[in-house]
Enzyme design. Structure first.
Site, PDB file in Angstrom:
ATOM      1  N   LYS A 152       0.887  -1.163   0.000  1.00  0.00           N
ATOM      2  CA  LYS A 152       0.000   0.000   0.000  1.00  0.00           C
ATOM      3  C   LYS A 152       0.926   1.215   0.000  1.00  0.00           C
ATOM      4  O   LYS A 152       1.445   1.621   1.042  1.00  0.00           O
ATOM      5  CB  LYS A 152      -0.903   0.004   1.234  1.00  0.00           C
ATOM      6  CG  LYS A 152      -1.920   1.135   1.257  1.00  0.00           C
ATOM      7  CD  LYS A 152      -2.827   1.012   2.485  1.00  0.00           C
ATOM      8  CE  LYS A 152      -3.870   2.123   2.499  1.00  0.00           C
ATOM      9  NZ  LYS A 152      -3.256   3.463   2.675  1.00  0.00           N
ATOM     10  N   CYS A 154       1.989  35.938  24.413  1.00  0.00           N
ATOM     11  CA  CYS A 154       2.583  35.326  23.218  1.00  0.00           C
ATOM     12  C   CYS A 154       4.084  35.183  23.417  1.00  0.00           C
ATOM     13  O   CYS A 154       4.749  36.142  23.829  1.00  0.00           O
ATOM     14  CB  CYS A 154       2.292  36.193  21.997  1.00  0.00           C
ATOM     15  SG  CYS A 154       3.161  35.669  20.498  1.00  0.00           S
ATOM     16  N   ARG A 205      -6.837  11.813  -7.114  1.00  0.00           N
ATOM     17  CA  ARG A 205      -7.990  11.242  -6.427  1.00  0.00           C
ATOM     18  C   ARG A 205      -8.876  12.333  -5.850  1.00  0.00           C
ATOM     19  O   ARG A 205     -10.096  12.234  -5.860  1.00  0.00           O
ATOM     20  CB  ARG A 205      -7.527  10.309  -5.305  1.00  0.00           C
ATOM     21  CG  ARG A 205      -8.690   9.661  -4.545  1.00  0.00           C
ATOM     22  CD  ARG A 205      -8.203   8.843  -3.346  1.00  0.00           C
ATOM     23  NE  ARG A 205      -9.312   8.136  -2.714  1.00  0.00           N
ATOM     24  CZ  ARG A 205     -10.149   8.695  -1.841  1.00  0.00           C
ATOM     25  NH1 ARG A 205      -9.996   9.966  -1.500  1.00  0.00           N
ATOM     26  NH2 ARG A 205     -11.145   7.994  -1.315  1.00  0.00           N
TER      27      ARG A 205
END
Length: 657
Positions: free
Chosen positions: A106, A388, A127
């Protein structure tokens, strides 16, 4: 020589001739005489005529590089379903029952659907989501091993996996000096390579295709056997995924053999696929809403290691999102040493109840991406930062679709500045080589750069930079040299580098030409004057004026100007022979080094180059005037002339060829 031997010999010849050409033209060395080259070339031509096939990379044909504006979408004729999965070997044996099957790798890449008609590759589609994929036909034509022409003349549709081998992945990564800029795994690199808008980039990545399913080949008798379909595809010149024929008596043993081989297998794989050889039996089983019943995937059991959580590192991004990253005692997983794993968001962090010193188990998802499997302690003592880590601004937790994530609320956070700095150093702007986004993030975090001017004074931080991961003296000096070269810049590139909304390089050139490269006149122009420029309009004009009426922007711009030497462009009024004309350039060129080179010439002559054909286009330049490309079709629909490069040069530039 039978068909199989002929294909093998053709592959050998293509590789030998490719190596010889590369050595001669790119490396200025000769590995075979002209006589020997011609002899091998003639042999290849003869084999191509005998077999009716032409392999990718054959020197007997030339596949031109082409860039597109976007990848068109297309619905698949039948949905591409996922496979059911198991990690239990006995379950796989029970699933097979008394039938025979084909057990194969696979592969871990990007699934592609190929369509051939009249022996030629017509279409390649990813796909996508299983229902709709992206058309990547031009990119597929430069894969390393896809046949461009085959013997079979009917409509052939097949599926397979596009992959990049581990060895090619490592070679590509070894050319990138910045550690953080290196690609994380072959699958991500392959996915990005296959979906490039410019197939010259795809060609440089050594993408390979391995067929795993035949969808349609009318008129061919396969005697109800999947294996015979595989053999047919091999006869057409395709590389087929490596497989073994199995039944209940040997499947466990065969799985064990694959398990040994995966340790040294050069193609990325995340498991195995078992499919019934009996085609009609498989079809008779039908499918569920999600899975076909004629095949099943086998996933390797995850290798899990226990370790100790040392800290949570908070990693800000350009969007303001602050991601938690777990740092733990190093462990060996799937053959590599691992010491960190993304926790992704606050919801996952809290769900795992992580705490410093906790015993945790870790694994590699798909044997690639480190993840935390379980927290064995659950002390739940991690403090969510209120500031932050980059700018010290306030943070807040926001929930989107019930997923909580941490964000920096400071609009001037350095992490958010990353995008503007990345544009500033890009090729079409200041062109500072070696300044990747990963490097910029490091410099921002260290406080080396706050505004554009700081880029030109990184020598003040030499000692720290040299000691940083991925640098050293050589990389540092290369970066400094590139920065020094960037001090000399054209005015359009400087304007583009500022990141003014809607001001691309083309618009910057138009504005500069209108003001005859007078920077002061441009800076003090009003919206009315700018909006009168062809192709600019009021929205762009306002963005331009707003930028240069902002006092902070003006101050930073003055600082930047003090570091630069603006190259003077001569305005040749008499030479503006293409004034007001709009051109589109596509396909490969012979007389110009690149399409950008031709574009520069057209713009110097007063013309404009756009990316798509519209009713305003005066001419499409394409050496392949008979092709069925979307640009050619659009030009013909709009009755816009399509001319070759030489025709453009003689008719529009008055040049003699």
């Amino acid at each position: 020589m039978d068909n199989k031997e002929a294909i093998a010999r053709m592959k050998e010849l293509v590789e030998q001739l490719r190596e010889a050409s590369k050595a001669y033209y790119a490396e200025d060395r000769e590995i075979m005489s002209n006589y020997e080259y011609d002899k091998l070339y003639d042999e290849l031509v003869e084999l191509e005529q005998e077999t009716g096939m032409i392999l990718t990379g054959s020197p007997t044909i030339s596949v031109g590089y082409e860039a597109v504006d976007e990848l068109p979408k297309e619905a698949h004729e039948s949905p591409m379903l996922s496979l059911g999965k198991t990690k239990d070997r006995e379950e796989l044996k029970a699933w097979l029952k008394d039938k025979e099957g084909l057990l194969s790798w696979k592969l871990d890449g990007l699934t592609i659907v190929l369509t051939y008609r009249d022996g030629s590759l017509q279409k390649a589609v990813t796909r996508g989501n299983g229902e709709v994929g992206e058309v990547i036909t031009n990119n597929a034509k430069v894969f390393k091993n896809i046949p461009l022409r085959i013997q079979y003349q009917g409509e052939l549709i097949l599926r397979g996996e596009a992959v990049i081998t581990y060895s090619d992945f490592e070679e590509i990564n070894n050319q990138i000096e910045d550690v953080d800029a290196k690609y994380k795994n072959p699958r991500n690199l392959c996915s990005g390579s296959v979906r490039q808008l410019n197939n010259e980039i795809t060609a440089s990545r050594n993408v390979r295709f391995y067929a795993f399913s035949l969808v349609k080949a009318d008129g061919v008798e396969f005697e109800n056997s999947r294996e015979k379909q595989f053999r047919f595809l091999k006869q057409q010149g395709f590389d087929v995924v490596d497989y073994a024929r199995v039944d209940a008596s040997n499947i466990i043993e065969t799985i064990a053999d694959y398990e040994k081989r995966i340790e040294t297998y050069n193609i990325p794989s995340d498991g195995l696929v078992l499919i019934y050889d009996d085609i009609e039996y498989g079809r008779s089983l039908g499918r569920t809403a999600k899975f076909p019943r004629d095949a099943i995937a086998f996933k390797w059991a995850d290798e899990i290691r226990e370790t100790t959580l040392k800290e949570i590192e908070w990693s800000p991004s350009r969007t303001g999102l602050i991601n938690p990253v777990a740092i733990f005692e190093p462990v060996e997983l799937e053959g590599t040493t691992v010491s960190r794993a993304s926790v992704h968001n606050i919801s996952i962090l809290r769900g795992l109840k992580l705490g410093i010193g906790d015993k945790i188990t870790v694994y590699k998802a798909n044997m690639i991406i480190p993840q935390i499997a379980e927290n064995l302690t659950g002390s739940d003592n991690i403090e969510i930062p209120s500031k932050c880590p980059v700018c010290g601004g306030e943070t807040k937790i926001s929930a989107i679709n019930d997923v909580q994530s941490l964000y920096c609320t400071n609009p001037d956070c350095d992490a958010k500045k990353l995008k503007s700095f990345a544009l500033f150093v890009s090729r079409d702007a200041m062109n500072i080589d070696g300044m990747s986004e990963a490097t910029l993030e490091k410099f921002l975090a260290k406080g080396f750069i706050h505004e554009y001017q700081d880029m030109f004074h990184l020598d003040r931080h030499r000692d720290e930079i040299v000691e940083m991961d991925g640098f050293g003296e050589k990389s540092y000096q290369k970066l400094i040299n590139s920065i020094e070269q960037a001090r000399k810049v054209t005015l359009p590139k400087l304007i583009f580098s500022l990141g003014i909304a809607n001001i691309g390089l083309a618009n910057a050139k138009v504005i500069c030409r209108h003001f005859q490269y007078d920077l002061e006149a441009m800076r003090h122009a009003d919206v009315e004057e700018l909006s009168q420029i062809d192709g600019i309009g009021e929205v762009i004009a306002k963005a331009f004026v707003d930028y240069f009426t902002d006092s902070d922007n003006c101050l930073r711009f003055e600082h930047l100007l003090s570091e630069l030497e603006i190259e003077q462009e001569e305005m040749d009024e008499a030479g503006q022979t293409l004034e007001g004309k709009v051109f589109v350039v596509t396909g490969s060129l012979e007389h110009f080094g690149s399409r950008n080179e031709l574009k520069e010439l057209i713009e110097k002559k007063g013309g404009k180059v756009t990316g798509s054909v519209t009713s305003k286009t005066d001419c499409l330049i394409n050496n392949d005037i008979t092709s069925n490309s979307s640009k050619n079709k659009k030009a013909k629909e709009l009755q816009i002339p399509v001319v070759t490069e030489e025709e453009f040069m003689t008719q529009y530039l008055g040049m003699e060829i």
